[in-house]
Motif scaffolding. Structure first.
Motif, short mmCIF file in Angstrom:
data_model
loop_
_atom_site.label_atom_id
_atom_site.label_comp_id
_atom_site.label_asym_id
_atom_site.label_seq_id
_atom_site.Cartn_x
_atom_site.Cartn_y
_atom_site.Cartn_z
N ASP A 32 57.86 109.94 106.91
CA ASP A 32 58.19 110.77 108.07
C ASP A 32 58.54 112.20 107.67
OD1 ASP A 32 58.11 108.14 108.89
OD2 ASP A 32 59.70 108.37 110.37
N GLU A 33 59.51 112.35 106.76
CA GLU A 33 59.97 113.69 106.38
C GLU A 33 58.84 114.52 105.76
OE1 GLU A 33 63.31 113.45 103.83
OE2 GLU A 33 64.56 112.32 105.24
N GLU A 34 58.03 113.89 104.93
CA GLU A 34 56.95 114.61 104.27
C GLU A 34 55.91 115.09 105.27
OE1 GLU A 34 59.28 112.51 101.48
OE2 GLU A 34 58.23 111.72 103.25
N LEU A 35 55.53 114.24 106.23
CA LEU A 35 54.55 114.64 107.23
C LEU A 35 55.09 115.76 108.12
CD1 LEU A 35 52.85 111.33 108.47
CD2 LEU A 35 51.89 113.11 107.03
N ILE A 36 56.34 115.67 108.52
CA ILE A 36 56.93 116.70 109.37
C ILE A 36 56.99 118.04 108.63
CG2 ILE A 36 59.07 117.41 110.52
CD1 ILE A 36 59.49 114.42 111.21
N ARG A 37 57.31 117.99 107.34
CA ARG A 37 57.34 119.22 106.55
C ARG A 37 55.94 119.82 106.46
NH1 ARG A 37 59.75 118.54 100.76
NH2 ARG A 37 61.66 118.34 101.99
N ILE A 38 54.93 118.99 106.29
CA ILE A 38 53.54 119.47 106.23
C ILE A 38 53.16 120.11 107.57
CG2 ILE A 38 51.13 118.69 106.14
CD1 ILE A 38 52.04 116.68 103.97
N SER A 92 58.08 107.07 115.60
CA SER A 92 58.79 108.28 115.99
C SER A 92 58.41 109.45 115.08
CB SER A 92 60.30 108.05 115.92
OG SER A 92 60.71 107.09 116.86
N GLY A 93 58.37 109.21 113.77
CA GLY A 93 57.98 110.26 112.84
C GLY A 93 56.56 110.72 113.07
N PHE A 94 55.67 109.77 113.33
CA PHE A 94 54.28 110.10 113.58
C PHE A 94 54.15 110.95 114.85
CE2 PHE A 94 50.09 108.74 115.42
CZ PHE A 94 49.30 109.44 114.52
N MET A 95 54.87 110.58 115.91
CA MET A 95 54.82 111.33 117.15
C MET A 95 55.35 112.75 116.96
SD MET A 95 53.23 109.97 119.57
CE MET A 95 53.60 111.45 120.46
N GLU A 96 56.39 112.90 116.17
CA GLU A 96 56.92 114.24 115.90
C GLU A 96 55.88 115.09 115.19
OE1 GLU A 96 59.73 117.27 116.04
OE2 GLU A 96 59.69 115.30 117.03
N SER A 148 62.02 103.95 119.67
CA SER A 148 61.54 105.01 120.56
C SER A 148 60.12 104.75 121.08
CB SER A 148 61.57 106.36 119.83
OG SER A 148 62.88 106.69 119.43
N TYR A 149 59.26 104.18 120.22
CA TYR A 149 57.86 103.99 120.61
C TYR A 149 57.37 102.62 120.16
CZ TYR A 149 57.76 109.07 121.32
OH TYR A 149 58.01 110.34 121.75
N SER A 150 56.59 102.00 121.02
CA SER A 150 55.87 100.78 120.67
C SER A 150 54.42 101.14 120.37
CB SER A 150 55.92 99.78 121.83
OG SER A 150 55.20 100.29 122.95
#
Length: 433
Positions: free
Chosen positions: A353-359, A379-383, A407-409
């Motif tokens: 999650d953190e790595e993708l959001i930083r990218i 949730s991380g993917f959606m962000e 948060s998400y299904s």
């Protein structure tokens, strides 16, 4: 389509005027009103027959050439022989047909000087690669502009005697003098043969692809960059990349580089020592060629990534064929601001999650991403998707990558991602067969 082309040739042959008249005379048939309108295929203008021949396969073209003398003349017009692919396969190991030996000899005898765009496609047998070298060594009256040596399976050119291969390739390098595109991946080409290439084709060479050529040294590829100022595309292995090479490609005399592909490959973990490239060298290249695409393919083990992306690197396309660590992906987010496309084959069982959001935050040009054996929370993917939005033209994520949370299904992911992308999107499914 192929069957249709054969039928065209057969019908044309049946309408040959001399054959049709002779047949009517033997059978005593007269010429009816309808028969008088049968087209005289043999008297078609050369330029029309030439246009038809350009759309026929080689086999159909050869058959059509036997219709009449006129068509046979068209068959040998130089324009038809500017582009040719020699296919060399062994019947015992390949189901593909080879170019007929008689046709090969005819080409060498009558059309060698007409060849401009030539490729050799060989199977995994050494005999096929040797046959390709034998043909190359006979092209002494050629004006080739594009040359490609392609192994469809294992790189069989590597099994040929190096002296035999280099001798054959040198014949083309010396005699063509107008080579603009050369693809010689997985071959035993060496530094001396590259010097011959430069001596005879430095003003015309624009593309050179030579990944996995173990007999070429950094000095050999530097010679090409120093002398071939028109070079626009280059593909090579990482061990040939150096600060000196990047600076040579960035000189005032050199045209703007458009595409640089670098293969970073390790067969045995711990056996290869990878060097670092200075940030100043990358900066010089980008100042000189600001639009260059820098593509890197990684086939390394996790412990071998240490020298890479510690400083800002202007890579645009990244492909990881083996597992890559969270730390490495974090470095990409920090130091690859020009990134356009990212493909990760595998990571492990730690959510990214953190790595993708930083990218998503720092790689403002990212338009394509693919994740294989990785894990990301929904949730991380959606962000990540929200931050990238509609600029993601390609989003390939295996369904197994996504981890449902509070948060998400999985059912919600499909509609939410589609909304932010502006198009219908589904995660990729693993085939069940």
């Amino acid at each position: 389509m192929k069957r249709g082309r054969v039928n065209i040739a057969a019908k044309c042959q049946s309408f040959s005027p001399t054959q049709s008249r002779a047949k009517r005379q033997r059978t005593g048939q007269g010429v009816s009103a309808s028969q008088s309108h049968v087209p005289d295929w043999g008297s078609l203008p050369h330029h029309i027959v030439l246009h038809i021949f350009q759309y026929l396969s080689l086999v159909d073209r050869a058959r059509a050439s036997s219709v009449c003398r006129c068509w046979n003349d068209v068959f040998h017009i130089p324009e038809l022989w500017r582009r040719f692919e020699f296919e060399l396969n062994q019947p015992a190991t390949s189901y593909l047909r080879s170019t007929h030996p008689d046709l090969i000899q005819q080409i060498i005898k009558r059309h060698a000087q007409h060849l401009q765009y030539v490729s050799f496609k060989v199977d995994s047998c050494t005999e096929s690669a040797e046959a390709a070298c034998n043909i190359l060594s006979q092209l002494v009256n050629c004006t080739i502009k594009t040359l490609g040596l392609i192994s469809t399976a294992r790189p069989s050119f590597m099994n040929v005697s190096q002296s035999h291969f280099v001798s054959a390739l040198t014949v083309v390098f010396v005699n063509s003098k107008s080579l603009s595109s050369i693809k010689i991946d997985d071959t035993p080409v060496d530094d001396p043969s590259l010097k011959v290439l430069v001596a005879n084709n430095s003003d015309t060479l624009k593309l050179l692809k030579m990944s996995s050529c173990p007999h070429v040294s950094p000095a050999g590829i530097l010679c090409v960059a120093d002398q071939c100022h028109g070079l626009r595309e280059l593909a090579l292995n990482y061990h040939l990349l150096s600060d000196e090479l990047l600076l040579a490609l960035s000189s005032e005399k050199h045209v703007h580089l458009e595409h640089l592909r670098i293969d970073v490959v390790s067969e045995n973990p711990g056996q290869t020592q990878f060097h670092s490239i200075k940030k100043s060298s990358w900066d010089a290249l980008i100042r000189h060629s600001p639009q260059v695409n820098i593509v890197m393919y990684f086939f390394l083990y996790e412990e071998e990534f240490e020298p890479f992306f510690c400083d800002e690197t202007p890579v645009t396309h990244l492909y990881f064929g083996r597992a890559v660590s969270k730390d490495m992906l974090g470095r990409i987010g920090l130091n690859c601001p020009r990134l356009v496309e990212l493909v990760v084959c595998a990571n492990g069982l730690e959510p990214l999650d953190e790595e993708l959001i930083r990218i998503a935050e720092r790689c403002k040009s990212l338009t394509a991403i693919g994740l294989g054996e990785c894990e990301v929370t929904c949730s991380g993917f959606m962000e990540f998707v929200k931050m990238c939005g509609g600029r993601l033209s390609q989003l390939s994520i295996m369904e197994e990558v996504l981890i449902p949370d509070n948060s998400y299904s999985m059912e919600q992911i499909h509609s939410e991602v589609s909304k932010h992308l502006g198009r219908i999107w589904f995660p990729d499914m693993m085939p069940t067969w």
